[in-house]
Motif scaffolding. Structure first.
Motif, PDB file in Angstrom:
ATOM      1  N   THR A 107       0.809  -1.294   0.067  1.00 50.43           N
ATOM      2  CA  THR A 107       0.088   0.052   0.129  1.00 50.43           C
ATOM      3  C   THR A 107       0.898   1.172   0.108  1.00 50.43           C
ATOM      4  O   THR A 107       0.728   2.244  -0.906  1.00 50.43           O
ATOM      5  CB  THR A 107      -0.937   0.211   1.138  1.00 50.43           C
ATOM      6  OG1 THR A 107      -1.775  -1.151   1.365  1.00 50.43           O
ATOM      7  CG2 THR A 107      -1.850   1.183   1.302  1.00 50.43           C
ATOM      8  N   ALA A 111       1.249   3.993  -3.054  1.00 50.40           N
ATOM      9  CA  ALA A 111       0.978   5.424  -2.774  1.00 50.40           C
ATOM     10  C   ALA A 111       2.246   6.372  -3.337  1.00 50.40           C
ATOM     11  O   ALA A 111       1.947   7.227  -3.932  1.00 50.40           O
ATOM     12  CB  ALA A 111       0.523   5.664  -1.327  1.00 50.40           C
ATOM     13  N   PRO A 172      -5.863  11.003  -0.745  1.00 50.47           N
ATOM     14  CA  PRO A 172      -6.491  10.232  -1.650  1.00 50.47           C
ATOM     15  C   PRO A 172      -6.841  10.556  -2.571  1.00 50.47           C
ATOM     16  O   PRO A 172      -7.027   9.617  -3.746  1.00 50.47           O
ATOM     17  CB  PRO A 172      -8.027   9.907  -0.594  1.00 50.47           C
ATOM     18  CG  PRO A 172      -7.484  10.011   0.837  1.00 50.47           C
ATOM     19  CD  PRO A 172      -6.568  11.130   0.640  1.00 50.47           C
ATOM     20  N   SER A 173      -7.033  11.848  -2.999  1.00 49.75           N
ATOM     21  CA  SER A 173      -7.303  12.393  -4.368  1.00 49.75           C
ATOM     22  C   SER A 173      -6.009  12.054  -5.434  1.00 49.75           C
ATOM     23  O   SER A 173      -6.130  12.300  -6.497  1.00 49.75           O
ATOM     24  CB  SER A 173      -7.860  13.791  -4.325  1.00 49.75           C
ATOM     25  OG  SER A 173      -6.688  14.600  -3.778  1.00 49.75           O
ATOM     26  N   GLY A 176      -5.446   7.780  -4.703  1.00 47.97           N
ATOM     27  CA  GLY A 176      -6.537   6.656  -4.822  1.00 47.97           C
ATOM     28  C   GLY A 176      -6.569   5.973  -6.153  1.00 47.97           C
ATOM     29  O   GLY A 176      -5.420   5.960  -6.840  1.00 47.97           O
ATOM     30  N   PRO A 177      -7.827   5.091  -6.279  1.00 44.27           N
ATOM     31  CA  PRO A 177      -7.929   4.272  -7.510  1.00 44.27           C
ATOM     32  C   PRO A 177      -8.075   5.223  -8.711  1.00 44.27           C
ATOM     33  O   PRO A 177      -7.535   4.577  -9.975  1.00 44.27           O
ATOM     34  CB  PRO A 177      -9.355   3.561  -6.987  1.00 44.27           C
ATOM     35  CG  PRO A 177     -10.097   4.649  -6.341  1.00 44.27           C
ATOM     36  CD  PRO A 177      -9.007   5.430  -5.479  1.00 44.27           C
ATOM     37  N   ARG A 178      -8.054   6.500  -8.684  1.00 46.70           N
ATOM     38  CA  ARG A 178      -8.118   7.062 -10.085  1.00 46.70           C
ATOM     39  C   ARG A 178      -6.641   7.168 -10.560  1.00 46.70           C
ATOM     40  O   ARG A 178      -5.622   7.007  -9.787  1.00 46.70           O
ATOM     41  CB  ARG A 178      -8.720   8.444 -10.035  1.00 46.70           C
ATOM     42  CG  ARG A 178     -10.088   8.296  -9.501  1.00 46.70           C
ATOM     43  CD  ARG A 178     -10.819   9.725  -9.701  1.00 46.70           C
ATOM     44  NE  ARG A 178     -10.157  10.749  -8.978  1.00 46.70           N
ATOM     45  CZ  ARG A 178     -10.145  12.308  -8.982  1.00 46.70           C
ATOM     46  NH1 ARG A 178     -11.082  12.552  -9.974  1.00 46.70           N
ATOM     47  NH2 ARG A 178      -9.315  13.106  -8.295  1.00 46.70           N
ATOM     48  N   SER A 183      -6.303  13.409 -11.835  1.00 45.46           N
ATOM     49  CA  SER A 183      -5.904  14.369 -10.765  1.00 45.46           C
ATOM     50  C   SER A 183      -5.571  15.572 -11.063  1.00 45.46           C
ATOM     51  O   SER A 183      -5.630  16.647 -10.614  1.00 45.46           O
ATOM     52  CB  SER A 183      -5.556  13.738  -9.442  1.00 45.46           C
ATOM     53  OG  SER A 183      -4.182  13.217  -9.686  1.00 45.46           O
TER      54      SER A 183
END
Length: 448
Positions: A107, A111, A172-173, A176-178, A183
């Motif tokens: 994780t 990130a 997270p923005s 995150g998953p995007r 972003s």
């Protein structure tokens, strides 16, 4: 009386002040306490400290318009903030790279990887912004033809600071998953809008010769993520022994790209050389930006594959993407663009069933055509007109020596030769030449 002149507003004294004014002993104390400091009377250092506490959008749109003194200090704050952003970007990229090496969990590793991808996209946009504005906001010598311009995109700088703050906190923005592109997309849109406005309004107002913009074409092409080669670099003394001359030869290779120029009917009102130059910068900016976007999406996808991190959703390659642009001005029609790796393979690379092929067969697999756009630059100029990448090599005393001379000693000869195999494959002109020569310019199209 002038109707546009702001009327003076009478100042009414309060009752307490009127009573104190009757006592002569208290009058001097009252005058000392009531006298304040106007904004224009503050030293520039104090004003700069105050302006840095405000949102940069307010500094650019409101504070900068208060007075000439505030405008000078506000411009210094905005220009300085933009200039130091590159150092901040570099330090954050190095920190993320070091954190990735010591990451203990998948994780944390994912990130850091997404944060690094976002920083790379922001850095590419910043370099293009700097290529467009640096010669006007941070000129190498003191400008005599026009005052130093201001990087007045305060909301852009606020957006940049907010993005860097979120990346540093692994918001997270961003992680995150995007995808990182989604972003950074609003920031990219603001950057493109500002560069278009700056070139159309601010730069066009002061750019009256090739000696103003200098080697801006080289600065734009230097924003390519890959494909840049320095073939020759030399600093020598000119024939009259009155100054230095920078000589350079560069080559830029853009994969799966094209740049075609055709002669068309010229309109009578299209006779502004400043607009011809501006549109050339615009085409190259869009082409370089598109090439970089396709390079980054492929690099980020391959980098994520190398991490081998199990994901909740299957990792899919980027979709086939093609960018194309066109424009007409000054009797020339330009068509330019590029495609990413997957669009190129879909169109030109066909899968062959190897089970049906034997050694004796005469069937041969055709190789896909090479559509690599090659741009070669040859330039000779004085140090103050040299591209930004050459400033770190040139000595500072060369700029100081040139600053003592007049503008007549400035020299510039830049020749850009574009070789486009994709145009040749379509039976179109495959060679395009653009020249800048002070004070004249030459603009030709040749067939290969």
């Amino acid at each position: 009386m002038n109707v546009n002149k702001r009327p003076k507003i009478p100042i009414r004294k309060c009752d307490q002040y009127q009573e104190l004014e009757k006592d002569p002993e208290k009058t001097s104390l009252t005058e000392r306490s009531c006298h304040g400091y106007a904004l224009d009377t503050l030293p520039p250092e104090v004003l700069e400290m105050i302006f840095r506490l405000l949102p940069l959008h307010d500094v650019a749109t409101s504070v900068r318009l208060v007075s000439r003194h505030c405008s000078m200090v506000a411009a210094a704050v905005l220009n300085g903030t933009f200039l130091t952003a590159y150092t901040k970007l570099e330090s954050m990229i190095k920190r993320n790279e070091s954190v990735m090496k010591s990451a203990k969990t998948d994780t944390e590793l994912l990130a850091c990887s997404k944060a690094l991808n976002a920083l790379q996209l922001i850095k590419a946009q910043y370099k293009m912004l700097r290529a467009v504005t640096w010669r006007y906001t941070h000129p190498p010598i003191k400008q005599q033809k026009f005052p130093r311009l201001c990087f007045y995109a305060g909301s852009l700088l606020d957006n940049l600071n907010e993005l860097l703050s979120r990346i540093s906190k692994y918001h997270p923005s961003i992680v995150g998953p995007r995808a990182p592109e989604s972003s950074i997309s609003p920031f990219t849109t603001i950057c493109k809008r500002f560069m278009n406005f700056f070139e159309k309004i601010s730069e066009r107002r002061v750019n009256r010769s090739a000696l103003i913009s200098g080697c801006k074409i080289v600065d734009i092409l230097d924003c390519l993520v890959e494909g840049r080669q320095v073939l020759f670099f030399k600093v020598s003394t000119n024939k009259r022994n009155t100054g230095r001359i920078v000589s350079m030869k560069l080559r830029y290779t853009m994969k799966r790209a094209w740049f075609t120029c055709l002669d068309v009917f010229r309109k009578i009102e299209e006779n502004s050389w400043r607009d011809e130059q501006r549109f050339m910068y615009l085409r190259l900016r869009r082409l370089v930006g598109s090439v970089n976007e396709h390079i980054f999406e492929n690099l980020h996808y391959e980098h994520q594959l190398l991490l081998q991190i199990p994901l909740t959703l299957p990792l899919r390659p980027p979709p086939a993407s093609t960018y194309s642009g066109y424009g007409e001005y000054g009797g020339r029609f330009f068509y330019y663009g590029n495609m990413n790796k997957y669009a190129y393979e879909t169109k030109f690379v066909h899968t062959v069933n190897t089970a049906n092929l034997t050694v004796e067969t005469e069937q041969q697999v055709q190789r896909p055509p090479a559509f690599d756009l090659v741009i070669e630059i040859e330039l000779k100029c004085t140090p103050d007109l040299a591209p930004l990448a050459a400033r770190s090599i040139l000595k500072s005393d060369e700029f100081k020596t040139h600053e003592m001379r007049t503008c007549r000693s400035q020299q510039l000869h830049l020749r850009m030769n574009v070789v486009c195999p994709a145009s040749l494959a379509n039976r179109l002109p495959g060679n395009f030449v653009w020249e800048l020569r002070s004070p004249r310019r030459i603009f030709t199209v040749e067939d290969v």
